[in-house]
Design a protein around this motif. Structure first.
Motif, PDB file in Angstrom:
ATOM      1  N   TYR A 260      -4.109  -0.571 -20.379  1.00 18.59           N
ATOM      2  CA  TYR A 260      -4.471   0.382 -19.332  1.00 18.59           C
ATOM      3  C   TYR A 260      -4.216   1.813 -19.800  1.00 18.59           C
ATOM      4  O   TYR A 260      -3.359   2.062 -20.637  1.00 18.59           O
ATOM      5  CB  TYR A 260      -3.653   0.135 -18.060  1.00 18.59           C
ATOM      6  CG  TYR A 260      -3.976  -1.158 -17.366  1.00 18.59           C
ATOM      7  CD1 TYR A 260      -5.158  -1.311 -16.637  1.00 18.59           C
ATOM      8  CD2 TYR A 260      -3.102  -2.231 -17.426  1.00 18.59           C
ATOM      9  CE1 TYR A 260      -5.443  -2.503 -15.992  1.00 18.59           C
ATOM     10  CE2 TYR A 260      -3.386  -3.426 -16.785  1.00 18.59           C
ATOM     11  CZ  TYR A 260      -4.559  -3.552 -16.065  1.00 18.59           C
ATOM     12  OH  TYR A 260      -4.844  -4.733 -15.435  1.00 18.59           O
ATOM     13  N   VAL A 261      -4.965   2.733 -19.210  1.00 16.70           N
ATOM     14  CA  VAL A 261      -4.767   4.166 -19.443  1.00 16.70           C
ATOM     15  C   VAL A 261      -4.530   4.821 -18.085  1.00 16.70           C
ATOM     16  O   VAL A 261      -4.878   4.263 -17.037  1.00 16.70           O
ATOM     17  CB  VAL A 261      -5.970   4.818 -20.151  1.00 16.70           C
ATOM     18  CG1 VAL A 261      -6.164   4.233 -21.550  1.00 16.70           C
ATOM     19  CG2 VAL A 261      -7.246   4.662 -19.335  1.00 16.70           C
ATOM     20  N   LEU A 262      -3.940   5.995 -18.112  1.00 15.93           N
ATOM     21  CA  LEU A 262      -3.695   6.732 -16.882  1.00 15.93           C
ATOM     22  C   LEU A 262      -5.012   6.927 -16.140  1.00 15.93           C
ATOM     23  O   LEU A 262      -6.016   7.331 -16.728  1.00 15.93           O
ATOM     24  CB  LEU A 262      -3.047   8.078 -17.217  1.00 15.93           C
ATOM     25  CG  LEU A 262      -2.383   8.804 -16.066  1.00 15.93           C
ATOM     26  CD1 LEU A 262      -1.295   7.943 -15.430  1.00 15.93           C
ATOM     27  CD2 LEU A 262      -1.770  10.104 -16.562  1.00 15.93           C
ATOM     28  N   ASP A 263      -5.014   6.606 -14.845  1.00 13.05           N
ATOM     29  CA  ASP A 263      -6.224   6.659 -14.031  1.00 13.05           C
ATOM     30  C   ASP A 263      -5.798   7.003 -12.606  1.00 13.05           C
ATOM     31  O   ASP A 263      -4.988   6.275 -12.024  1.00 13.05           O
ATOM     32  CB  ASP A 263      -6.919   5.296 -14.080  1.00 13.05           C
ATOM     33  CG  ASP A 263      -8.191   5.223 -13.251  1.00 13.05           C
ATOM     34  OD1 ASP A 263      -8.458   6.117 -12.423  1.00 13.05           O
ATOM     35  OD2 ASP A 263      -8.930   4.232 -13.410  1.00 13.05           O
ATOM     36  N   PRO A 264      -6.305   8.069 -12.014  1.00 10.98           N
ATOM     37  CA  PRO A 264      -5.896   8.426 -10.656  1.00 10.98           C
ATOM     38  C   PRO A 264      -6.283   7.376  -9.616  1.00 10.98           C
ATOM     39  O   PRO A 264      -5.766   7.386  -8.505  1.00 10.98           O
ATOM     40  CB  PRO A 264      -6.625   9.753 -10.388  1.00 10.98           C
ATOM     41  CG  PRO A 264      -7.774   9.759 -11.333  1.00 10.98           C
ATOM     42  CD  PRO A 264      -7.314   8.994 -12.547  1.00 10.98           C
ATOM     43  N   ASN A 265      -7.159   6.442  -9.973  1.00 12.40           N
ATOM     44  CA  ASN A 265      -7.570   5.385  -9.059  1.00 12.40           C
ATOM     45  C   ASN A 265      -6.702   4.135  -9.171  1.00 12.40           C
ATOM     46  O   ASN A 265      -6.928   3.172  -8.452  1.00 12.40           O
ATOM     47  CB  ASN A 265      -9.028   5.017  -9.316  1.00 12.40           C
ATOM     48  CG  ASN A 265      -9.940   6.185  -9.074  1.00 12.40           C
ATOM     49  OD1 ASN A 265      -9.954   6.753  -7.991  1.00 12.40           O
ATOM     50  ND2 ASN A 265     -10.667   6.597 -10.097  1.00 12.40           N
ATOM     51  N   SER A 266      -5.723   4.154 -10.084  1.00 11.10           N
ATOM     52  CA  SER A 266      -4.850   3.008 -10.312  1.00 11.10           C
ATOM     53  C   SER A 266      -3.401   3.358 -10.029  1.00 11.10           C
ATOM     54  O   SER A 266      -2.965   4.485 -10.270  1.00 11.10           O
ATOM     55  CB  SER A 266      -4.947   2.532 -11.770  1.00 11.10           C
ATOM     56  OG  SER A 266      -6.200   1.957 -12.034  1.00 11.10           O
ATOM     57  N   VAL A 267      -2.674   2.367  -9.538  1.00 10.62           N
ATOM     58  CA  VAL A 267      -1.223   2.442  -9.405  1.00 10.62           C
ATOM     59  C   VAL A 267      -0.674   1.299 -10.245  1.00 10.62           C
ATOM     60  O   VAL A 267      -1.095   0.149 -10.100  1.00 10.62           O
ATOM     61  CB  VAL A 267      -0.767   2.307  -7.936  1.00 10.62           C
ATOM     62  CG1 VAL A 267       0.745   2.232  -7.836  1.00 10.62           C
ATOM     63  CG2 VAL A 267      -1.326   3.438  -7.090  1.00 10.62           C
ATOM     64  N   PHE A 268       0.259   1.614 -11.126  1.00 10.90           N
ATOM     65  CA  PHE A 268       0.886   0.629 -11.995  1.00 10.90           C
ATOM     66  C   PHE A 268       2.284   0.364 -11.463  1.00 10.90           C
ATOM     67  O   PHE A 268       3.006   1.302 -11.119  1.00 10.90           O
ATOM     68  CB  PHE A 268       0.927   1.134 -13.432  1.00 10.90           C
ATOM     69  CG  PHE A 268      -0.438   1.502 -13.954  1.00 10.90           C
ATOM     70  CD1 PHE A 268      -1.305   0.521 -14.408  1.00 10.90           C
ATOM     71  CD2 PHE A 268      -0.867   2.816 -13.959  1.00 10.90           C
ATOM     72  CE1 PHE A 268      -2.572   0.851 -14.850  1.00 10.90           C
ATOM     73  CE2 PHE A 268      -2.125   3.164 -14.406  1.00 10.90           C
ATOM     74  CZ  PHE A 268      -2.984   2.174 -14.862  1.00 10.90           C
ATOM     75  N   MET A 269       2.661  -0.909 -11.413  1.00  9.72           N
ATOM     76  CA  MET A 269       3.962  -1.282 -10.870  1.00  9.72           C
ATOM     77  C   MET A 269       4.591  -2.327 -11.784  1.00  9.72           C
ATOM     78  O   MET A 269       3.890  -3.073 -12.470  1.00  9.72           O
ATOM     79  CB  MET A 269       3.823  -1.818  -9.450  1.00  9.72           C
ATOM     80  CG  MET A 269       3.151  -0.834  -8.500  1.00  9.72           C
ATOM     81  SD  MET A 269       2.981  -1.444  -6.810  1.00  9.72           S
ATOM     82  CE  MET A 269       4.584  -0.945  -6.178  1.00  9.72           C
ATOM     83  N   THR A 270       5.929  -2.380 -11.767  1.00 18.45           N
ATOM     84  CA  THR A 270       6.635  -3.327 -12.610  1.00 18.45           C
ATOM     85  C   THR A 270       7.882  -3.841 -11.912  1.00 18.45           C
ATOM     86  O   THR A 270       8.404  -3.201 -10.991  1.00 18.45           O
ATOM     87  CB  THR A 270       6.977  -2.693 -13.978  1.00 18.45           C
ATOM     88  OG1 THR A 270       7.344  -3.711 -14.887  1.00 18.45           O
ATOM     89  CG2 THR A 270       8.090  -1.676 -13.861  1.00 18.45           C
ATOM     90  N   LEU A 271       8.331  -4.993 -12.354  1.00 18.15           N
ATOM     91  CA  LEU A 271       9.546  -5.629 -11.860  1.00 18.15           C
ATOM     92  C   LEU A 271      10.297  -6.184 -13.050  1.00 18.15           C
ATOM     93  O   LEU A 271       9.727  -6.960 -13.824  1.00 18.15           O
ATOM     94  CB  LEU A 271       9.196  -6.755 -10.880  1.00 18.15           C
ATOM     95  CG  LEU A 271      10.348  -7.595 -10.347  1.00 18.15           C
ATOM     96  CD1 LEU A 271      11.240  -6.758  -9.419  1.00 18.15           C
ATOM     97  CD2 LEU A 271       9.819  -8.826  -9.625  1.00 18.15           C
ATOM     98  N   GLU A 272      11.561  -5.802 -13.199  1.00 17.71           N
ATOM     99  CA  GLU A 272      12.403  -6.413 -14.226  1.00 17.71           C
ATOM    100  C   GLU A 272      12.926  -7.723 -13.660  1.00 17.71           C
ATOM    101  O   GLU A 272      13.476  -7.762 -12.547  1.00 17.71           O
ATOM    102  CB  GLU A 272      13.562  -5.481 -14.589  1.00 17.71           C
ATOM    103  CG  GLU A 272      13.127  -4.151 -15.203  1.00 17.71           C
ATOM    104  CD  GLU A 272      12.373  -4.283 -16.513  1.00 17.71           C
ATOM    105  OE1 GLU A 272      12.703  -5.179 -17.320  1.00 17.71           O
ATOM    106  OE2 GLU A 272      11.432  -3.488 -16.734  1.00 17.71           O
ATOM    107  N   LEU A 273      12.756  -8.806 -14.405  1.00 17.16           N
ATOM    108  CA  LEU A 273      13.164 -10.134 -13.925  1.00 17.16           C
ATOM    109  C   LEU A 273      14.570 -10.481 -14.351  1.00 17.16           C
ATOM    110  O   LEU A 273      15.066 -10.039 -15.334  1.00 17.16           O
ATOM    111  CB  LEU A 273      12.182 -11.189 -14.445  1.00 17.16           C
ATOM    112  CG  LEU A 273      10.717 -10.972 -14.061  1.00 17.16           C
ATOM    113  CD1 LEU A 273       9.846 -12.026 -14.697  1.00 17.16           C
ATOM    114  CD2 LEU A 273      10.557 -11.018 -12.552  1.00 17.16           C
TER     115      LEU A 273
END
Length: 152
Positions: free
Chosen positions: A139-152
């Motif tokens: 993925y690349v930075l995109d104002p139409n996208s939100v990137f999320m993460t969770l450390e397990l």
């Protein structure tokens, strides 16, 4: 009672719900910014798909893509419009998180839309501990996208 089963990509009910998911993702996102997988993408190696059912009613789908031995990505999370608000999305998300953890992953990430249509999805992910992060994988930075993460 809801039950989660491996997804059957030859089941017309599953295909129909995935078609709705793909169509709505594309309609509700700027051109070139929708990253939902089609059937071919979901059949790729390294991707596991599940369905959630109540009796014979398909409530939703969710998939896990392995990006590396330690990192997975949630793909194609979708609950049928008429079945929303019943906990199917949370149940599927818990299942994917547990599967990722049991598979040795230490991080789980996702991309979703930034538009209002995706606000309920972002709220669901936040309620399970996901936080916003920079783009990951291809993925690349995109104002139409939100990137999320969770450390397990």
């Amino acid at each position: 009672m809801m039950r989660i089963l491996p997804g059957d990509l030859d089941d017309p009910r599953v295909i129909g719900l995935l078609d709705i998911h793909l169509k709505s993702a594309r309609e509700e996102t700027a051109p070139g910014s929708a990253h939902a997988l089609d059937l071919t993408g979901l059949r790729a190696s390294g991707i596991r798909l599940w369905t959630i059912w109540e009796d014979e009613t398909l409530l939703g789908v969710g998939a896990l893509k392995r990006l590396s031995p330690e990192h997975g990505e949630i793909k194609s999370m979708h609950t049928a419009q008429s079945m929303r608000g019943r906990g199917a999305g949370s149940a599927m998300l818990r299942h994917i998180i547990e599967t990722a953890r049991a598979s040795g992953m230490s991080r789980l990430s996702l991309e979703t839309g930034s538009w209002d249509y995706f606000q309920p999805a972002r709220a669901l992910y936040r309620s399970h501990g996901f936080v916003e992060c920079p783009p990951f994988g291809d993925y690349v930075l995109d104002p139409n996208s939100v990137f999320m993460t969770l450390e397990l």
